[in-house]
Scaffold this motif. Structure first.
Motif, PDB file in Angstrom:
ATOM      1  N   TYR A 102      16.853  69.984  45.522  1.00  0.00           N
ATOM      2  CA  TYR A 102      16.832  71.117  46.688  1.00  0.00           C
ATOM      3  C   TYR A 102      15.490  71.045  47.326  1.00  0.00           C
ATOM      4  O   TYR A 102      14.259  71.513  46.552  1.00  0.00           O
ATOM      5  N   PRO A 103      15.005  70.279  48.140  1.00  0.00           N
ATOM      6  CA  PRO A 103      13.676  70.335  48.786  1.00  0.00           C
ATOM      7  C   PRO A 103      13.368  71.645  49.312  1.00  0.00           C
ATOM      8  O   PRO A 103      12.087  71.934  49.461  1.00  0.00           O
ATOM      9  N   GLU A 104      14.226  72.376  49.793  1.00  0.00           N
ATOM     10  CA  GLU A 104      13.897  73.767  50.063  1.00  0.00           C
ATOM     11  C   GLU A 104      15.101  74.672  49.710  1.00  0.00           C
ATOM     12  O   GLU A 104      16.277  74.289  49.854  1.00  0.00           O
ATOM     13  N   ALA A 105      14.859  76.079  49.307  1.00  0.00           N
ATOM     14  CA  ALA A 105      15.927  77.117  48.893  1.00  0.00           C
ATOM     15  C   ALA A 105      15.152  78.021  49.206  1.00  0.00           C
ATOM     16  O   ALA A 105      14.573  78.705  48.188  1.00  0.00           O
ATOM     17  N   ASP A 106      15.653  78.910  50.311  1.00  0.00           N
ATOM     18  CA  ASP A 106      15.309  80.280  50.317  1.00  0.00           C
ATOM     19  C   ASP A 106      16.370  81.047  51.257  1.00  0.00           C
ATOM     20  O   ASP A 106      17.222  80.502  51.638  1.00  0.00           O
ATOM     21  N   ALA A 107      16.161  82.336  51.294  1.00  0.00           N
ATOM     22  CA  ALA A 107      17.218  82.967  52.254  1.00  0.00           C
ATOM     23  C   ALA A 107      17.468  82.604  53.572  1.00  0.00           C
ATOM     24  O   ALA A 107      18.454  82.685  53.855  1.00  0.00           O
ATOM     25  N   GLU A 108      16.297  82.057  54.290  1.00  0.00           N
ATOM     26  CA  GLU A 108      16.523  81.574  55.568  1.00  0.00           C
ATOM     27  C   GLU A 108      17.059  80.149  55.765  1.00  0.00           C
ATOM     28  O   GLU A 108      17.800  79.956  56.632  1.00  0.00           O
ATOM     29  N   ARG A 109      16.472  79.121  54.769  1.00  0.00           N
ATOM     30  CA  ARG A 109      17.191  77.848  54.838  1.00  0.00           C
ATOM     31  C   ARG A 109      17.085  77.360  53.525  1.00  0.00           C
ATOM     32  O   ARG A 109      16.360  77.710  52.523  1.00  0.00           O
ATOM     33  N   CYS A 110      18.301  76.422  53.259  1.00  0.00           N
ATOM     34  CA  CYS A 110      18.366  75.832  51.987  1.00  0.00           C
ATOM     35  C   CYS A 110      19.003  74.423  52.183  1.00  0.00           C
ATOM     36  O   CYS A 110      19.915  74.397  53.159  1.00  0.00           O
ATOM     37  N   THR A 111      18.324  73.376  51.515  1.00  0.00           N
ATOM     38  CA  THR A 111      19.056  71.998  51.820  1.00  0.00           C
ATOM     39  C   THR A 111      19.122  71.564  50.264  1.00  0.00           C
ATOM     40  O   THR A 111      18.172  71.327  49.802  1.00  0.00           O
ATOM     41  N   ALA A 112      20.298  70.961  50.087  1.00  0.00           N
ATOM     42  CA  ALA A 112      20.506  70.094  49.008  1.00  0.00           C
ATOM     43  C   ALA A 112      20.529  68.425  49.544  1.00  0.00           C
ATOM     44  O   ALA A 112      21.087  68.086  50.250  1.00  0.00           O
ATOM     45  N   ALA A 113      19.937  67.837  48.318  1.00  0.00           N
ATOM     46  CA  ALA A 113      19.943  66.413  48.659  1.00  0.00           C
ATOM     47  C   ALA A 113      20.690  65.566  47.630  1.00  0.00           C
ATOM     48  O   ALA A 113      20.644  66.002  46.456  1.00  0.00           O
ATOM     49  N   LEU A 114      21.312  64.674  47.917  1.00  0.00           N
ATOM     50  CA  LEU A 114      22.225  63.497  46.997  1.00  0.00           C
ATOM     51  C   LEU A 114      21.318  62.303  47.134  1.00  0.00           C
ATOM     52  O   LEU A 114      21.410  61.645  48.159  1.00  0.00           O
ATOM     53  N   LEU A 115      20.896  62.175  45.905  1.00  0.00           N
ATOM     54  CA  LEU A 115      20.075  60.570  46.044  1.00  0.00           C
ATOM     55  C   LEU A 115      21.069  59.910  44.704  1.00  0.00           C
ATOM     56  O   LEU A 115      20.880  60.189  43.694  1.00  0.00           O
TER      57      LEU A 115
END
Length: 519
Positions: free
Chosen positions: A43-56
């Motif tokens: 997860y490059p970013e993970a908070d209440a406002e924005r969350c992004t999961a990455a699959l590599l």
């Protein structure tokens, strides 16, 4: 290969719910072994406002070649160099689609025990794939994703930024955005459409791929405008599998239109010698008739019905005949035995019935001259079909009672208003005769799929209205033993097209069209 899935949130519904829905904790970088490399989730970013999961996905090119064993993309003997020099480690393809399915399998099914009900709710989603093969270019990318509710940004990737005159490559940078889709829907779209855009698969495509496609395409593929292209490319252009998938998708579409189950539509027409038209019951009735050792065995009602239909067709001088609701092809088989019937077309909504009919008729072993006289195809009588026009006669044998009464007007228009054969034969059970079947409980219809069974008066009234509305005359004949009290077990109407069509017919036809469309 790299893909990110992001969302935004609010204090009431934080964006980190994405971690629960994906079943992958944002605070942990996880690795999963696959047959062709290692898949990493972070997860490059993970908070209440924005969350992004990455699959590599780290592809093991050597393992890919060894496991391929000459099959699939790059496995042909003349593609030895392509096994080592290719885009697999960098561009999204079926490898990434398989990794999505393996790593996020629970999320793809829309299951989330930690947040019950959340998986069924739409999310503001953003999917980004930096390098995606797109055989068909950005236009095809938009044609595939936009009908599904995505806002699509597909930027062509230059062959070389240092040499812009070389033009664009076949790759695009893809960004998908939507706030109307669930996470499960988004994952299923990607699972199917990534290999479709690449137009290649890294593994051998077996019949099991049809089931995978239909599972992932549930709810969106049957109505997609590019359904045929998606199906063909996903199944590696194997025509037999593509045909099988298209037939099953057509059943799904018909079931959704008719608000029915697929199994109900596919089972609607079974064996007209047994279950479909109540001959199992009727045969039981025949069996209880008194017989002596010298008496001939009673002729089954199904045989009597076919003989009556064939006789009526001969009287009408029909050469080109439609068997609408042909079931397993018994009538088609009977008509093929008479050379006066030069073209016989069997039509049914059930592909299973048509498959059995094809085997019964031995179409794959039939001689060329005989095969040229017969065709089988799938269609629903709830809709007009231009393939049904221009025939001398049409037969609806034990069909109308399987149609819900509110939808019967659509069938009437499709046959009498649109196809308009010169002669139409309709047979249906006579409910008055049911009291003669000792094995049939009182008040029961002859088959569980029958929506209704009419008395002789009701059938004649319906047939009279249809004939008047569409410019036909109609006569009636008994089929089977004509009981003086309750009439025959089967009743047949013979419709004959008049030479002129009145204004009343045109008006009634227009009304029926609207009813059919509404149905």
């Amino acid at each position: 290969m790299f893909l990110t899935i992001g969302t935004t949130g609010t204090p009431e519904r934080p964006a980190t719910d994405l971690g629960f829905l994906l079943h992958k904790h944002p605070d942990t970088a996880q690795a999963f072994s696959t047959s062709y490399g290692t898949a990493h989730v972070l997860y490059p970013e993970a908070d209440a406002e924005r969350c992004t999961a990455a699959l590599l996905l780290e592809v093991d090119a050597v393992a890919l070649v060894r496991r391929g064993k000459g099959k699939g993309r790059g496995g042909a003997p003349d593609a030895a160099l392509a096994q080592y020099v290719n885009d697999r480690p960098y561009a999204a393809s079926s490898l990434l689609a398989v990794a999505l399915s393996n790593v996020f399998s629970t999320a793809m099914r829309g299951v989330c025990k930690a947040l019950p009900g959340r998986a069924e709710q739409p999310l503001p989603l953003r999917v980004e794939i930096p390098a995606l093969p797109a055989r068909g270019g950005p236009d095809l990318v938009r044609r595939l994703f936009e009908p599904l509710g995505w806002t699509v940004t597909a930027e062509p990737v230059a062959l070389d930024v240092e040499f812009p005159e070389w033009g664009d490559s076949r790759y695009v940078r893809l960004v998908l955005e939507s706030d109307t889709l669930t996470l499960a829907q988004a994952l299923r779209h990607l699972y199917v459409l990534l290999p479709v855009l690449d137009d290649a698969k890294h593994y051998w495509v077996s019949p099991e791929e049809v089931d995978k496609l239909l599972r992932a395409g549930e709810g969106w593929l049957p109505g997609h405008p590019e359904q045929k292209l998606i199906t063909s490319r996903y199944l590696a252009r194997r025509w037999s599998l593509t045909r099988q998938a298209m037939e099953r998708l057509e059943l799904v579409r018909l079931a959704e239109t008719d608000d029915s189950e697929v199994e109900e539509i596919d089972n609607a027409v079974l064996d007209d010698d047994a279950v479909l038209d109540g001959d199992a019951v009727e045969g039981a009735g025949d069996a209880v008739e008194e017989e002596t050792g010298t008496e001939e065995k009673p002729v089954p009602l199904a045989v009597q019905r076919r003989e009556a239909v064939v006789a009526a067709l001969k009287e009408s001088a029909a050469a080109r005949v439609l068997d609408l609701g042909c079931g397993q092809g018994q009538l088609v088989q009977a008509l093929l035995k008479d050379a006066r019937f030069t073209e016989i077309v069997g039509v049914d909504v059930s592909m299973r019935a048509l498959t059995i009919a094809s085997r019964r008729l031995k179409l794959d072993r039939m001689g060329e001259r005989q095969a040229s006289r017969v065709r089988l195809f799938q269609s629903s009588l709830a809709y007009t079909d231009r393939r049904l026009k221009g025939y001398d006669a049409a037969v609806l044998s034990e069909v109308i009672e399987h149609v819900d009464l509110p939808r019967l007007s659509a069938l009437e228009y499709a046959v009498f208003g649109a196809a308009r054969p010169r002669t139409v034969l309709v047979t249906t059970p006579n409910v008055e005769y049911n009291v003669r079947w000792e094995s049939l409980p009182a008040g029961h219809v002859r088959h569980g799929d029958h929506r209704f069974e009419w008395t002789r008066k009701e059938f004649r009234a319906w047939a009279g209205r249809v004939a008047e509305r569409h410019g036909y005359t109609v006569g009636f004949r008994p089929v089977g033993p004509d009981d003086p009290e309750v009439g025959p077990p089967t009743q047949m109407a013979v419709f004959t097209l008049t030479t002129t069509t009145t204004a009343t017919t045109t008006t009634a036809t227009t009304t029926t069209t609207k009813e059919g469309e509404a149905a």
